[in-house]
Design a protein around this motif. Structure first.
Motif, PDB file in Angstrom:
ATOM      1  N   THR A 146       0.836  -1.199   0.000  1.00 38.70           N
ATOM      2  CA  THR A 146       0.000   0.000   0.000  1.00 38.70           C
ATOM      3  C   THR A 146       0.870   1.248   0.000  1.00 38.70           C
ATOM      4  OG1 THR A 146      -1.747  -1.141   1.234  1.00 38.70           O
ATOM      5  CG2 THR A 146      -1.802   1.272   1.221  1.00 38.70           C
ATOM      6  N   GLU A 168      -7.552   6.141   6.797  1.00 37.19           N
ATOM      7  CA  GLU A 168      -7.641   4.688   6.631  1.00 37.19           C
ATOM      8  C   GLU A 168      -6.466   4.169   5.808  1.00 37.19           C
ATOM      9  OE1 GLU A 168     -10.391   1.518   4.176  1.00 37.19           O
ATOM     10  OE2 GLU A 168     -11.358   3.294   5.031  1.00 37.19           O
ATOM     11  N   ARG A 169      -6.138   4.886   4.736  1.00 38.62           N
ATOM     12  CA  ARG A 169      -5.006   4.468   3.899  1.00 38.62           C
ATOM     13  C   ARG A 169      -3.692   4.571   4.663  1.00 38.62           C
ATOM     14  NH1 ARG A 169      -5.130   8.382  -0.549  1.00 38.62           N
ATOM     15  NH2 ARG A 169      -6.972   9.390   0.333  1.00 38.62           N
ATOM     16  N   ARG A 172      -3.417   1.609   7.092  1.00 44.72           N
ATOM     17  CA  ARG A 172      -3.150   0.348   6.398  1.00 44.72           C
ATOM     18  C   ARG A 172      -1.698   0.270   5.953  1.00 44.72           C
ATOM     19  NH1 ARG A 172      -6.391  -1.998   1.079  1.00 44.72           N
ATOM     20  NH2 ARG A 172      -4.963  -3.728   0.655  1.00 44.72           N
TER      21      ARG A 172
END
Length: 206
Positions: A146, A168-169, A172
């Protein structure tokens, strides 16, 4: 508590910088994840803006001045790296690439790396995959799956309208980096780079 080192490379050219802001968010989330795993973290931030002249000098002479030598040594001895660049003309910034160019080709071999980028519009987000990821693959870095792109709109509170909100990114990607850092043995710190005296110092009173 075991300790790991994270080196953060911020390629932002302005102050304040959205690139540095994203780098800080990624760092904070990574440190929090490592702490939950029982691992203490030492963070060092490399601001390329302050090393611009040193990078050019090393490009021309092959010699690293003390501040740049310290930054290069920190990267070579890092257990994990967070690298964030602004996107210009659909690719990484020139200063960011110039800094990578003066790295030893083996400095990041096997090192877990989290990539981030910033730009005015989400249309530039593919620069992470077609420019930054291949660059670090060439250096044999262990790039986490990611990567995180932050456009101008990502810093606004868009609530549920965003498909994948920036926090959220960030979480992660940070978790992926923390997992890889925790799974590796700590890197033995060494002196891959040594500062070289300037030509003025070498000439002295001559």
């Amino acid at each position: 508590m075991p300790s790991r080192s994270i080196v953060v490379v911020s390629g932002g050219l302005s102050q304040p910088s959205s690139t540095r802001l994203l780098a800080d968010r990624l760092t904070e989330a990574t440190v929090q994840d490592l702490t939950r795993r029982g691992i203490d973290t030492v963070v060092e931030v490399v601001e390329l803006r302050g090393l611009a002249h040193d990078v050019v000098d090393m490009t021309l002479t092959g010699y690293a001045r003390p501040d740049l030598a310290a930054a290069l040594s920190a990267l070579a001895g890092a257990d994990g790296v967070i690298a964030v660049s602004p996107v210009y003309a659909a690719s990484y910034a020139g200063l960011f690439k110039s800094f990578v160019d003066v790295l030893d080709p083996e400095a990041l071999s096997g090192t877990p790396v989290l990539l981030g980028a910033t730009g005015g519009t989400a249309r530039h987000s593919l620069a992470l995959e077609h420019a930054l990821r291949p660059l670090f693959a060439y250096l044999h870095a262990d790039v986490v799956p990611t990567s995180v792109f932050a456009a101008t709109d990502d810093w606004a509170d868009a609530g549920g309208e965003q498909v994948k909100p920036l926090p959220e990114r960030v979480r992660r990607a940070a978790a992926e980096l923390a997992q890889r850092v925790a799974a590796r043995e700590p890197v033995a710190k060494g002196g891959l780079y040594d500062a070289v005296p300037s030509f003025e110092d070498l000439l002295g009173d001559a």
